[in-house]
Write an enzyme that holds these catalytic residues in place. Sequence first.
Site, PDB file in Angstrom:
ATOM      1  N   GLU A 163       0.837  -1.207   0.000  1.00 47.92           N
ATOM      2  CA  GLU A 163       0.000   0.000   0.000  1.00 47.92           C
ATOM      3  C   GLU A 163       0.871   1.256   0.000  1.00 47.92           C
ATOM      4  O   GLU A 163       0.567   2.239  -0.681  1.00 47.92           O
ATOM      5  CB  GLU A 163      -0.908   0.025   1.229  1.00 47.92           C
ATOM      6  CG  GLU A 163      -1.956  -1.068   1.246  1.00 47.92           C
ATOM      7  CD  GLU A 163      -2.722  -1.109   2.561  1.00 47.92           C
ATOM      8  OE1 GLU A 163      -3.962  -1.213   2.496  1.00 47.92           O
ATOM      9  OE2 GLU A 163      -2.096  -1.033   3.637  1.00 47.92           O
ATOM     10  N   LYS A 176     -11.915   3.363   1.373  1.00 51.75           N
ATOM     11  CA  LYS A 176     -10.806   2.614   0.782  1.00 51.75           C
ATOM     12  C   LYS A 176     -11.433   1.413   0.060  1.00 51.75           C
ATOM     13  O   LYS A 176     -11.734   0.405   0.684  1.00 51.75           O
ATOM     14  CB  LYS A 176      -9.868   2.172   1.908  1.00 51.75           C
ATOM     15  CG  LYS A 176      -8.626   1.465   1.488  1.00 51.75           C
ATOM     16  CD  LYS A 176      -7.776   1.185   2.736  1.00 51.75           C
ATOM     17  CE  LYS A 176      -6.543   0.416   2.420  1.00 51.75           C
ATOM     18  NZ  LYS A 176      -5.746   0.155   3.625  1.00 51.75           N
ATOM     19  N   GLU A 178      -8.331   6.371   9.558  1.00 51.80           N
ATOM     20  CA  GLU A 178      -8.890   7.200  10.632  1.00 51.80           C
ATOM     21  C   GLU A 178      -8.081   8.486  10.799  1.00 51.80           C
ATOM     22  O   GLU A 178      -8.637   9.571  10.949  1.00 51.80           O
ATOM     23  CB  GLU A 178      -8.926   6.419  11.955  1.00 51.80           C
ATOM     24  CG  GLU A 178      -9.844   5.221  11.957  1.00 51.80           C
ATOM     25  CD  GLU A 178      -9.206   3.924  11.467  1.00 51.80           C
ATOM     26  OE1 GLU A 178      -9.774   2.852  11.742  1.00 51.80           O
ATOM     27  OE2 GLU A 178      -8.144   3.961  10.799  1.00 51.80           O
TER      28      GLU A 178
END
Length: 119
Positions: A20, A94, A69
């Site tokens: 990622e 996401k 978050e």
Amino acid sequence: MIVELEGLQLHGYHGVNESEQRLGQTFLYDVRLDVGERGADDRIEGAVDYRLVVEAIREVNGRRFDLIEALATAVADELERRFAPGAVWVRVRKPEVKPAGATVVHAAAVVERGNVERP
């Protein structure tokens, strides 16, 4: 009056997994700002220009976060700092999340400050 952006797509490098952080992925931003009567007089000078809202989100998205978050919180903080809305609602989705052994449309984090109608 509410200024709303839905489904703003930006490529970001957020997440705890190495892939990622290296490859990045698409994040979707949904935002609602209570701007009172700003813009009701049909003058851009007094309105909250959604182009500037997109610019603010893009700048925060350019930083790197492990957790969505924290990303959603940073977006809400920046929107409050720049536009001083009466209330702010931010959702970061996401869509490429792949939890082991499950199918999920998206993971999301929501930050709500003040009283703004939810979509």
